[in-house]
Design a protein around this motif. Structure first.
Motif, PDB file in Angstrom:
ATOM      1  N   ILE A   1      53.372  13.334  23.403  1.00 54.73           N
ATOM      2  CA  ILE A   1      52.801  13.271  24.750  1.00 54.73           C
ATOM      3  C   ILE A   1      52.342  11.839  24.997  1.00 54.73           C
ATOM      4  O   ILE A   1      51.326  11.392  24.449  1.00 54.73           O
ATOM      5  N   GLU A   2      53.108  11.124  25.795  1.00 57.67           N
ATOM      6  CA  GLU A   2      52.826   9.711  26.072  1.00 57.67           C
ATOM      7  C   GLU A   2      52.101   9.581  27.400  1.00 57.67           C
ATOM      8  O   GLU A   2      52.554  10.106  28.424  1.00 57.67           O
ATOM      9  N   VAL A   3      50.979   8.878  27.404  1.00 55.37           N
ATOM     10  CA  VAL A   3      50.239   8.598  28.627  1.00 55.37           C
ATOM     11  C   VAL A   3      50.680   7.227  29.133  1.00 55.37           C
ATOM     12  O   VAL A   3      50.510   6.219  28.448  1.00 55.37           O
ATOM     13  N   LYS A   4      51.248   7.202  30.322  1.00 52.87           N
ATOM     14  CA  LYS A   4      51.775   5.963  30.891  1.00 52.87           C
ATOM     15  C   LYS A   4      50.646   5.095  31.462  1.00 52.87           C
ATOM     16  O   LYS A   4      49.584   5.591  31.844  1.00 52.87           O
ATOM     17  N   ASP A   5      50.925   3.792  31.551  1.00 57.69           N
ATOM     18  CA  ASP A   5      49.957   2.858  32.125  1.00 57.69           C
ATOM     19  C   ASP A   5      49.525   3.274  33.523  1.00 57.69           C
ATOM     20  O   ASP A   5      48.352   3.151  33.886  1.00 57.69           O
ATOM     21  N   HIS A   6      50.483   3.743  34.333  1.00 62.18           N
ATOM     22  CA  HIS A   6      50.152   4.088  35.720  1.00 62.18           C
ATOM     23  C   HIS A   6      49.324   5.379  35.805  1.00 62.18           C
ATOM     24  O   HIS A   6      48.695   5.655  36.830  1.00 62.18           O
ATOM     25  N   GLU A   7      49.295   6.154  34.711  1.00 64.87           N
ATOM     26  CA  GLU A   7      48.472   7.367  34.695  1.00 64.87           C
ATOM     27  C   GLU A   7      47.041   7.047  34.264  1.00 64.87           C
ATOM     28  O   GLU A   7      46.074   7.467  34.907  1.00 64.87           O
ATOM     29  N   VAL A   8      46.912   6.324  33.157  1.00 67.16           N
ATOM     30  CA  VAL A   8      45.600   5.884  32.650  1.00 67.16           C
ATOM     31  C   VAL A   8      45.787   4.504  32.039  1.00 67.16           C
ATOM     32  O   VAL A   8      46.633   4.324  31.152  1.00 67.16           O
ATOM     33  N   SER A   9      45.018   3.542  32.499  1.00 64.01           N
ATOM     34  CA  SER A   9      45.118   2.191  31.939  1.00 64.01           C
ATOM     35  C   SER A   9      44.468   2.133  30.565  1.00 64.01           C
ATOM     36  O   SER A   9      43.664   3.005  30.194  1.00 64.01           O
ATOM     37  N   VAL A  10      44.790   1.095  29.801  1.00 63.99           N
ATOM     38  CA  VAL A  10      44.129   0.896  28.507  1.00 63.99           C
ATOM     39  C   VAL A  10      42.631   0.729  28.714  1.00 63.99           C
ATOM     40  O   VAL A  10      41.816   1.268  27.955  1.00 63.99           O
ATOM     41  N   ALA A  11      42.249   0.006  29.761  1.00 62.86           N
ATOM     42  CA  ALA A  11      40.816  -0.210  30.032  1.00 62.86           C
ATOM     43  C   ALA A  11      40.095   1.113  30.263  1.00 62.86           C
ATOM     44  O   ALA A  11      38.985   1.327  29.742  1.00 62.86           O
ATOM     45  N   ASP A  12      40.703   2.017  31.031  1.00 61.16           N
ATOM     46  CA  ASP A  12      40.073   3.322  31.258  1.00 61.16           C
ATOM     47  C   ASP A  12      40.063   4.160  29.986  1.00 61.16           C
ATOM     48  O   ASP A  12      39.107   4.909  29.725  1.00 61.16           O
ATOM     49  N   ALA A  13      41.113   4.045  29.187  1.00 61.15           N
ATOM     50  CA  ALA A  13      41.157   4.785  27.925  1.00 61.15           C
ATOM     51  C   ALA A  13      40.042   4.330  26.995  1.00 61.15           C
ATOM     52  O   ALA A  13      39.396   5.147  26.327  1.00 61.15           O
ATOM     53  N   VAL A  14      39.791   3.018  26.947  1.00 57.22           N
ATOM     54  CA  VAL A  14      38.725   2.483  26.090  1.00 57.22           C
ATOM     55  C   VAL A  14      37.355   2.854  26.645  1.00 57.22           C
ATOM     56  O   VAL A  14      36.441   3.236  25.907  1.00 57.22           O
ATOM     57  N   ALA A  15      37.197   2.776  27.963  1.00 60.36           N
ATOM     58  CA  ALA A  15      35.892   3.050  28.573  1.00 60.36           C
ATOM     59  C   ALA A  15      35.488   4.510  28.429  1.00 60.36           C
ATOM     60  O   ALA A  15      34.290   4.818  28.288  1.00 60.36           O
ATOM     61  N   THR A  16      36.470   5.416  28.459  1.00 58.50           N
ATOM     62  CA  THR A  16      36.161   6.847  28.427  1.00 58.50           C
ATOM     63  C   THR A  16      36.422   7.490  27.079  1.00 58.50           C
ATOM     64  O   THR A  16      36.022   8.630  26.846  1.00 58.50           O
ATOM     65  N   TYR A  17      37.127   6.784  26.205  1.00 56.52           N
ATOM     66  CA  TYR A  17      37.570   7.322  24.912  1.00 56.52           C
ATOM     67  C   TYR A  17      38.426   8.569  25.086  1.00 56.52           C
ATOM     68  O   TYR A  17      38.264   9.573  24.400  1.00 56.52           O
ATOM     69  N   LEU A  18      39.384   8.458  26.021  1.00 53.82           N
ATOM     70  CA  LEU A  18      40.317   9.552  26.250  1.00 53.82           C
ATOM     71  C   LEU A  18      41.028   9.976  24.970  1.00 53.82           C
ATOM     72  O   LEU A  18      41.262  11.168  24.750  1.00 53.82           O
ATOM     73  N   PHE A  19      41.368   9.010  24.121  1.00 54.16           N
ATOM     74  CA  PHE A  19      42.099   9.344  22.897  1.00 54.16           C
ATOM     75  C   PHE A  19      41.172   9.512  21.693  1.00 54.16           C
ATOM     76  O   PHE A  19      41.610   9.968  20.644  1.00 54.16           O
ATOM     77  N   ASN A  20      39.921   9.119  21.839  1.00 54.00           N
ATOM     78  CA  ASN A  20      38.956   9.353  20.772  1.00 54.00           C
ATOM     79  C   ASN A  20      38.354  10.743  20.955  1.00 54.00           C
ATOM     80  O   ASN A  20      37.163  10.968  20.843  1.00 54.00           O
ATOM     81  N   THR A  21      39.247  11.652  21.299  1.00 50.98           N
ATOM     82  CA  THR A  21      38.920  13.056  21.474  1.00 50.98           C
ATOM     83  C   THR A  21      39.453  13.825  20.275  1.00 50.98           C
ATOM     84  O   THR A  21      40.237  13.300  19.489  1.00 50.98           O
ATOM     85  N   GLN A  22      39.034  15.040  20.139  1.00 48.54           N
ATOM     86  CA  GLN A  22      39.572  15.902  19.094  1.00 48.54           C
ATOM     87  C   GLN A  22      40.620  16.822  19.690  1.00 48.54           C
ATOM     88  O   GLN A  22      40.424  17.368  20.778  1.00 48.54           O
ATOM     89  N   LEU A  23      41.706  16.992  18.982  1.00 53.00           N
ATOM     90  CA  LEU A  23      42.687  18.019  19.295  1.00 53.00           C
ATOM     91  C   LEU A  23      42.482  19.136  18.288  1.00 53.00           C
ATOM     92  O   LEU A  23      42.630  18.917  17.082  1.00 53.00           O
ATOM     93  N   ILE A  24      42.124  20.303  18.743  1.00 54.35           N
ATOM     94  CA  ILE A  24      41.884  21.412  17.823  1.00 54.35           C
ATOM     95  C   ILE A  24      42.832  22.564  18.140  1.00 54.35           C
ATOM     96  O   ILE A  24      43.217  22.774  19.286  1.00 54.35           O
ATOM     97  N   SER A  25      43.197  23.309  17.126  1.00 56.51           N
ATOM     98  CA  SER A  25      44.108  24.434  17.282  1.00 56.51           C
ATOM     99  C   SER A  25      43.318  25.706  17.566  1.00 56.51           C
ATOM    100  O   SER A  25      42.350  26.021  16.867  1.00 56.51           O
ATOM    101  N   LEU A  26      43.730  26.430  18.597  1.00 51.28           N
ATOM    102  CA  LEU A  26      43.047  27.657  19.010  1.00 51.28           C
ATOM    103  C   LEU A  26      43.765  28.914  18.529  1.00 51.28           C
ATOM    104  O   LEU A  26      43.262  30.018  18.701  1.00 51.28           O
ATOM    105  N   GLY A  27      44.938  28.747  17.919  1.00 52.96           N
ATOM    106  CA  GLY A  27      45.743  29.898  17.523  1.00 52.96           C
ATOM    107  C   GLY A  27      46.837  30.161  18.530  1.00 52.96           C
ATOM    108  O   GLY A  27      46.782  29.715  19.686  1.00 52.96           O
TER     109      GLY A  27
END
Length: 447
Positions: free
Chosen positions: A291-317
């Motif tokens: 799952i690739e997030v494109k620049d036009h969807e979320v900028s690197v600056a917004d990703a760093v400011a919000t920690y979009l990728f410093n999230t946890q992905l957990i399995s629900l079953g």
């Protein structure tokens, strides 16, 4: 046999403060010298742990380190009583003093790299504490992290502990923050992905120019050897130097993976297409979602400011996953819109849960920074120290412990208060009894 991934979250320590020690970490620098709330920080972390436990996850607690680090100050020539050492260091070397007071061990994604028994040559779960050589305040952590890990995973039949790599930037190792494992099932062999920022022995290769690359290829390769990983199930991928220079100090600020999903930003890696093809080949015939997030969807600056990728992905079953995100993602219009749209797509990610971890975020660490992932089968889980696993009673007891020992507010100037040292040692001594860790702190071992 039941196979699970356990998240061991770092319990925030009593000296949680904003000294702005982490060059290259935009959030850490921007909040330098603000007043912190250790009590709020610890409770926010506990609420997150309990919420994941309530979602059906197996959740663990990783104890904080002893701070201020009096032993480190004595090694640097400060003498006298503990109070003398504190006050002389604060007066004569304030930068060093602030470093030895850091509560950065809360970010247990940097505590170690972990390889499950399904991946290793001897079938045991392997742990290597990170040496964290790039930052002085973090380089103080590996020995205590190693003792805590050994107290949690003590059964030698199932667990193997290694010494941290040599204390030299050629082997700079930041732990699980630069390590991702993809698998079809937690108990089956997976593909271990080591992400690095530079080659230590070849200055001609790409490297960032503004901020340091903390993880080297050589460190990643050494850990793979120590853990007995199969080269056919191991991938090395370099971070894009341009995003490191934009504040992506660890890979988990720009990418996160879980089971058969790799969620990453368009600018995350070098040679992306070739490396994803290698991952796909080594993963085999099972479904794999990039799952690739494109620049036009979320900028690197917004990703760093919000920690979009410093999230946890957990399995629900049943093949479904949830993203555990900080509320900063919810508060950013572009990121919130992206996540709302993401869960409508035909991918395993079906839910988003937002958590307030602002005390951690202001110091530069999101939900993913706060946890160390350990994939275990049923026998291995049974061999884990049960006192460190979250339950309703442990949640209540740890909240009471925080209320008893933690200050509501802490300014950087308060760190030199000898009473704070006494409070911290008293709190940690009690905590080791609650979590049944034995003696893991220098003041306990010296006593």
């Amino acid at each position: 046999m039941r196979n699970v991934e356990v998240n061991f979250d770092g319990l925030v320590g009593p000296t949680h403060n904003y000294a702005g020690l982490s060059y290259g970490n935009v959030a850490s620098l921007s909040n330098a010298r603000a007043t912190s709330s250790p009590r709020s920080a610890a409770k926010q972390g506990l609420e997150k742990m309990k919420a994941l436990h309530d979602l059906g996850m197996v959740q663990g607690v990783f104890a904080p380190h002893q701070r201020p680090d009096i032993a480190a100050l004595r090694r640097l020539g400060f003498t006298g009583t503990d109070a003398d050492v504190l006050q002389r260091a604060a007066a004569d070397a304030p930068e060093i003093f602030q470093a030895v007071c850091s509560a950065s061990s809360m970010w247990t994604a940097n505590a170690a790299t972990v390889s499950p028994g399904a991946d290793t040559a001897d079938g045991r779960v392997h742990f290597t504490p990170a040496n964290l050589t790039n930052k002085f305040h973090r380089s103080l952590e590996p020995r205590t992290s190693g003792r805590i890990l050994q107290a949690m995973f003590s059964n030698e039949r199932y667990f193997k502990h290694h010494e941290h790599l040599p204390d030299n930037e050629h082997f700079g190792d930041e732990g699980a923050a630069n390590h991702t494992r993809l698998c079809n099932d937690y108990g089956h062999a997976g593909v271990e992905i080591f992400t690095f920022g530079r080659y230590a022995f070849d200055g001609s290769k790409p490297a960032p120019q503004r901020f340091p690359a903390r993880q080297t290829f050589e460190a990643s390769a050494a850990i793979a050897r120590l853990h007995g990983l199969d080269p056919d199930q191991t991938v090395y991928i370099q971070q894009n130097p341009a995003v490191i220079d934009q504040g992506v100090f660890h890979n988990d600020v720009i990418a996160v993976g879980n089971q058969n999903v790799l969620f990453y930003h368009q600018q995350a890696f070098l040679d992306t297409d070739a490396k994803l093809a290698e991952i796909q080949r080594k993963f085999g015939d099972h479904p794999l979602h990039f799952i690739e997030v494109k620049d036009h969807e979320v900028s690197v600056a917004d990703a760093v400011a919000t920690y979009l990728f410093n999230t946890q992905l957990i399995s629900l079953g049943e093949g479904q996953m949830a993203i555990i995100a900080p509320t900063e993602c919810q508060e950013n219009e572009r990121v919130a819109a992206y996540l709302a749209e993401l869960i409508t797509r035909d991918t395993p990610i079906r839910q988003v849960h937002y958590f307030d971890v602002k005390q951690s975020m202001r110091n530069g660490g999101g939900p993913a920074c706060l946890r160390l992932r350990v994939a275990l089968n049923e026998d291995e889980l049974a061999a884990v120290n049960p006192a460190v696993l979250m339950s309703d009673s442990l949640f209540e007891r740890l909240n009471q412990w925080v209320d008893k020992h933690y200050r509501d507010e802490l300014a950087v100037a308060d760190l030199a208060d000898p009473q704070l040292l006494t409070e911290t040692q008293t709190a940690l001594d009690e905590l080791t009894q609650i979590l049944k860790l034995g003696s893991v702190y220098p003041f306990q071992l010296e006593g």
